[in-house]
Scaffold this motif. Structure first.
Motif, PDB file in Angstrom:
ATOM      1  N   ILE A   1       0.837  -1.205   0.000  1.00  0.00           N
ATOM      2  CA  ILE A   1       0.000   0.000   0.000  1.00  0.00           C
ATOM      3  C   ILE A   1       0.869   1.251   0.000  1.00  0.00           C
ATOM      4  O   ILE A   1       0.622   2.212  -0.745  1.00  0.00           O
ATOM      5  N   ALA A   2       1.915   1.250   0.828  1.00  0.00           N
ATOM      6  CA  ALA A   2       2.787   2.424   0.928  1.00  0.00           C
ATOM      7  C   ALA A   2       3.505   2.695  -0.392  1.00  0.00           C
ATOM      8  O   ALA A   2       3.566   3.843  -0.856  1.00  0.00           O
ATOM      9  N   VAL A   3       4.032   1.647  -1.022  1.00  0.00           N
ATOM     10  CA  VAL A   3       4.789   1.841  -2.264  1.00  0.00           C
ATOM     11  C   VAL A   3       3.853   2.207  -3.413  1.00  0.00           C
ATOM     12  O   VAL A   3       4.171   3.087  -4.226  1.00  0.00           O
ATOM     13  N   TYR A   4       2.689   1.559  -3.510  1.00  0.00           N
ATOM     14  CA  TYR A   4       1.724   1.921  -4.556  1.00  0.00           C
ATOM     15  C   TYR A   4       1.329   3.393  -4.420  1.00  0.00           C
ATOM     16  O   TYR A   4       1.280   4.139  -5.406  1.00  0.00           O
ATOM     17  N   PHE A   5       1.025   3.787  -3.189  1.00  0.00           N
ATOM     18  CA  PHE A   5       0.616   5.173  -2.948  1.00  0.00           C
ATOM     19  C   PHE A   5       1.743   6.139  -3.307  1.00  0.00           C
ATOM     20  O   PHE A   5       1.500   7.201  -3.889  1.00  0.00           O
ATOM     21  N   LEU A   6       2.975   5.778  -2.969  1.00  0.00           N
ATOM     22  CA  LEU A   6       4.111   6.648  -3.254  1.00  0.00           C
ATOM     23  C   LEU A   6       4.262   6.884  -4.753  1.00  0.00           C
ATOM     24  O   LEU A   6       4.471   8.018  -5.201  1.00  0.00           O
ATOM     25  N   VAL A   7       4.144   5.826  -5.546  1.00  0.00           N
ATOM     26  CA  VAL A   7       4.289   5.950  -6.999  1.00  0.00           C
ATOM     27  C   VAL A   7       3.178   6.816  -7.584  1.00  0.00           C
ATOM     28  O   VAL A   7       3.430   7.727  -8.384  1.00  0.00           O
ATOM     29  N   LEU A   8       1.944   6.546  -7.185  1.00  0.00           N
ATOM     30  CA  LEU A   8       0.819   7.312  -7.731  1.00  0.00           C
ATOM     31  C   LEU A   8       0.854   8.765  -7.255  1.00  0.00           C
ATOM     32  O   LEU A   8       0.512   9.684  -8.010  1.00  0.00           O
ATOM     33  N   PHE A   9       1.273   8.972  -6.021  1.00  0.00           N
ATOM     34  CA  PHE A   9       1.384  10.345  -5.515  1.00  0.00           C
ATOM     35  C   PHE A   9       2.465  11.114  -6.275  1.00  0.00           C
ATOM     36  O   PHE A   9       2.275  12.285  -6.623  1.00  0.00           O
ATOM     37  N   ALA A  10       3.588  10.458  -6.547  1.00  0.00           N
ATOM     38  CA  ALA A  10       4.656  11.116  -7.311  1.00  0.00           C
ATOM     39  C   ALA A  10       4.163  11.498  -8.702  1.00  0.00           C
ATOM     40  O   ALA A  10       4.475  12.580  -9.211  1.00  0.00           O
ATOM     41  N   HIS A  11       3.371  10.633  -9.308  1.00  0.00           N
ATOM     42  CA  HIS A  11       2.839  10.958 -10.635  1.00  0.00           C
ATOM     43  C   HIS A  11       1.841  12.102 -10.567  1.00  0.00           C
ATOM     44  O   HIS A  11       1.767  12.930 -11.482  1.00  0.00           O
ATOM     45  N   SER A  12       1.078  12.186  -9.498  1.00  0.00           N
ATOM     46  CA  SER A  12       0.069  13.248  -9.382  1.00  0.00           C
ATOM     47  C   SER A  12       0.699  14.631  -9.273  1.00  0.00           C
ATOM     48  O   SER A  12       0.026  15.639  -9.497  1.00  0.00           O
ATOM     49  N   LEU A  13       1.990  14.699  -8.942  1.00  0.00           N
ATOM     50  CA  LEU A  13       2.675  15.993  -8.813  1.00  0.00           C
ATOM     51  C   LEU A  13       3.270  16.482 -10.130  1.00  0.00           C
ATOM     52  O   LEU A  13       3.955  17.499 -10.157  1.00  0.00           O
ATOM     53  N   ARG A  14       3.014  15.762 -11.213  1.00  0.00           N
ATOM     54  CA  ARG A  14       3.654  16.108 -12.484  1.00  0.00           C
ATOM     55  C   ARG A  14       3.259  17.489 -12.984  1.00  0.00           C
ATOM     56  O   ARG A  14       4.029  18.143 -13.692  1.00  0.00           O
ATOM     57  N   GLY A  15       2.040  17.956 -12.618  1.00  0.00           N
ATOM     58  CA  GLY A  15       1.608  19.270 -13.073  1.00  0.00           C
ATOM     59  C   GLY A  15       2.456  20.390 -12.508  1.00  0.00           C
ATOM     60  O   GLY A  15       2.644  21.425 -13.145  1.00  0.00           O
ATOM     61  N   ARG A  16       3.001  20.183 -11.309  1.00  0.00           N
ATOM     62  CA  ARG A  16       3.814  21.218 -10.667  1.00  0.00           C
ATOM     63  C   ARG A  16       5.308  20.961 -10.791  1.00  0.00           C
ATOM     64  O   ARG A  16       6.096  21.900 -10.883  1.00  0.00           O
ATOM     65  N   LEU A  17       5.701  19.700 -10.792  1.00  0.00           N
ATOM     66  CA  LEU A  17       7.127  19.372 -10.758  1.00  0.00           C
ATOM     67  C   LEU A  17       7.624  18.689 -12.023  1.00  0.00           C
ATOM     68  O   LEU A  17       8.821  18.417 -12.138  1.00  0.00           O
ATOM     69  N   GLY A  18       6.720  18.386 -12.960  1.00  0.00           N
ATOM     70  CA  GLY A  18       7.142  17.613 -14.117  1.00  0.00           C
ATOM     71  C   GLY A  18       7.248  16.135 -13.762  1.00  0.00           C
ATOM     72  O   GLY A  18       6.720  15.677 -12.741  1.00  0.00           O
ATOM     73  N   LEU A  19       7.961  15.387 -14.592  1.00  0.00           N
ATOM     74  CA  LEU A  19       8.063  13.939 -14.385  1.00  0.00           C
ATOM     75  C   LEU A  19       9.464  13.485 -13.986  1.00  0.00           C
ATOM     76  O   LEU A  19       9.690  12.285 -13.826  1.00  0.00           O
ATOM     77  N   ALA A  20      10.395  14.418 -13.813  1.00  0.00           N
ATOM     78  CA  ALA A  20      11.774  14.017 -13.504  1.00  0.00           C
ATOM     79  C   ALA A  20      11.839  13.251 -12.186  1.00  0.00           C
ATOM     80  O   ALA A  20      12.507  12.211 -12.080  1.00  0.00           O
ATOM     81  N   HIS A  21      11.152  13.759 -11.163  1.00  0.00           N
ATOM     82  CA  HIS A  21      11.173  13.075  -9.866  1.00  0.00           C
ATOM     83  C   HIS A  21      10.509  11.703  -9.960  1.00  0.00           C
ATOM     84  O   HIS A  21      10.905  10.757  -9.268  1.00  0.00           O
ATOM     85  N   PHE A  22       9.508  11.589 -10.818  1.00  0.00           N
ATOM     86  CA  PHE A  22       8.824  10.307 -10.995  1.00  0.00           C
ATOM     87  C   PHE A  22       9.764   9.279 -11.624  1.00  0.00           C
ATOM     88  O   PHE A  22       9.831   8.126 -11.180  1.00  0.00           O
ATOM     89  N   TYR A  23      10.513   9.696 -12.646  1.00  0.00           N
ATOM     90  CA  TYR A  23      11.469   8.790 -13.272  1.00  0.00           C
ATOM     91  C   TYR A  23      12.552   8.363 -12.271  1.00  0.00           C
ATOM     92  O   TYR A  23      12.987   7.199 -12.269  1.00  0.00           O
ATOM     93  N   ALA A  24      12.993   9.304 -11.447  1.00  0.00           N
ATOM     94  CA  ALA A  24      13.999   8.963 -10.433  1.00  0.00           C
ATOM     95  C   ALA A  24      13.449   7.936  -9.445  1.00  0.00           C
ATOM     96  O   ALA A  24      14.152   6.996  -9.040  1.00  0.00           O
ATOM     97  N   LEU A  25      12.186   8.094  -9.082  1.00  0.00           N
ATOM     98  CA  LEU A  25      11.568   7.161  -8.134  1.00  0.00           C
ATOM     99  C   LEU A  25      11.465   5.761  -8.718  1.00  0.00           C
ATOM    100  O   LEU A  25      11.829   4.774  -8.059  1.00  0.00           O
ATOM    101  N   ILE A  26      10.992   5.648  -9.952  1.00  0.00           N
ATOM    102  CA  ILE A  26      10.833   4.307 -10.513  1.00  0.00           C
ATOM    103  C   ILE A  26      12.191   3.665 -10.785  1.00  0.00           C
ATOM    104  O   ILE A  26      12.329   2.435 -10.725  1.00  0.00           O
ATOM    105  N   GLY A  27      13.206   4.480 -11.052  1.00  0.00           N
ATOM    106  CA  GLY A  27      14.547   3.916 -11.183  1.00  0.00           C
ATOM    107  C   GLY A  27      15.027   3.324  -9.869  1.00  0.00           C
ATOM    108  O   GLY A  27      15.594   2.221  -9.831  1.00  0.00           O
TER     109      GLY A  27
END
Length: 339
Positions: free
Chosen positions: A13-39
């Motif tokens: 639950i924690a990891v699923y939520f973390l990934v989806l939450f990181a993606h939800s921030l793309r409007g403000r932060l872009g996707l760079a942090h999301f790519y770093a997380l999935i890496g």
């Protein structure tokens, strides 16, 4: 409930939520942090899978690497494809595959380095099978490509598949495809329990899809309500077709660069020609000291020159002599009267 299973559920639950939450921030932060997380999650997935961390239940075994981290990566790629398109998805896939390739390479280097310290130390860092690594990387790549294809195929208007069913079938199909490809590539022909392993894993992946599906569906629905976005229906092979489009764009960009370079060369030649012409132009300026009687002009050296000679020396003008009507009548009256 088994305490190990409870910990696994909380971790998932924690990891699923973390990934989806990181993606939800793309409007403000872009996707760079999301790519770093999935890496980062990819590296953790490989390490936990190599370590064999699992939770054993009656009849099935849940691997932490696939149950938590691989499924989280799958959810991440899923939502990126749905909301951000094939190009962003290819970056996510490249990140996952790149890290998946680098981890075994680093493992082999570390194992070789530890072996230099002595055979006993090397036992604490056992190398993994190249076949298993290769099967895992190939399966991950095929899974993520299949995800995009299955999502678009089920979204065709003629099938009229509901959004929740489309999401669930795509998720389940990818998880089952991963089982088939990985088990076949890693164990077929070398492990007599190959079919039993694959059958048991099919069951566990079905349970994982049931558990992960609500996270995926509610996130997609929430994003639709929040941004008022309609889920785009793309061609079935959009994840692959855009590769050719990108290549075409790069080719056109290269042609434009070459065209601009040619124009720059032509402009440089024109500038040089103009500079040369300006250098050759001679212009008369200032006050010219002129004799009030003979009209000769004095130069900067104090020498006197006839008007024609001076102008020819200080400009590009040339003289061609003739006679005007007034002078002709004054000096040659007989000629003008006869004419």
């Amino acid at each position: 409930m088994n305490s190990e299973l409870l910990i696994l559920i909380c971790e998932a639950i924690a990891v699923y939520f973390l990934v989806l939450f990181a993606h939800s921030l793309r409007g403000r932060l872009g996707l760079a942090h999301f790519y770093a997380l999935i890496g980062s999650l990819t590296a953790v997935m490989v390490w936990t899978t190599d370590a064999g961390v699992r939770v054993n239940l009656p009849g099935i075994s849940l691997m932490v690497g696939s149950t938590v981290f691989y499924t989280a990566l799958l959810l991440g790629v899923f939502v990126v494809y749905v909301f951000d398109g094939p190009r962003a998805t290819r970056i996510a896939i490249s990140t996952i595959i790149g890290v998946s390739v680098m981890v075994p390479v680093v493992t082999m280097v570390l194992h070789w380095q530890i072996q230099l310290a002595g055979p006993h130390q090397a036992n604490f860092f056992p190398p993994q099978s190249l076949r298993i690594y290769s099967a895992s990387i190939f399966a991950a790549f095929a899974d993520l490509i299949f995800l995009a294809i299955a999502w678009e195929f089920l979204g065709k208007p003629r099938f009229q598949v509901k959004l929740w069913m489309r999401a669930f079938l795509t998720l389940l199909g990818v998880l089952w495809l991963d089982v088939f490809l990985f088990a076949t590539g890693a164990f077929a022909g070398s492990n007599p329990d190959y079919l039993q392993i694959m059958t048991g894993t099919f069951v566990s992946r079905f349970l994982i899809s049931l558990f992960a599906f609500p996270f995926l569906y509610f996130y997609i629905s929430w994003q639709n309500r929040r941004y008022g976005m309609e889920i785009e229906n793309r061609p079935v092979l959009a994840i692959l077709k855009e590769v050719s489009e990108v290549r075409m764009e790069l080719s056109l960009a290269q042609q434009e660069i070459e065209r601009r370079k040619q124009l720059e060369k032509e402009n440089e030649g024109l500038i040089i020609s103009l500079q040369t012409a300006l250098h050759e132009v001679k212009t008369l300026r200032g006050i010219l000291p002129t004799c009030s009687y003979c009209k000769d002009i004095r130069d900067e050296k104090g020498e006197w020159h006839q008007l024609e000679e001076y102008i020819q020396l200080h400009s590009e003008a040339k003289f061609s002599h003739g006679i005007c009507d007034a002078c002709a009548e004054k000096h040659f009256p007989a000629y003008t009267s006869a004419r």
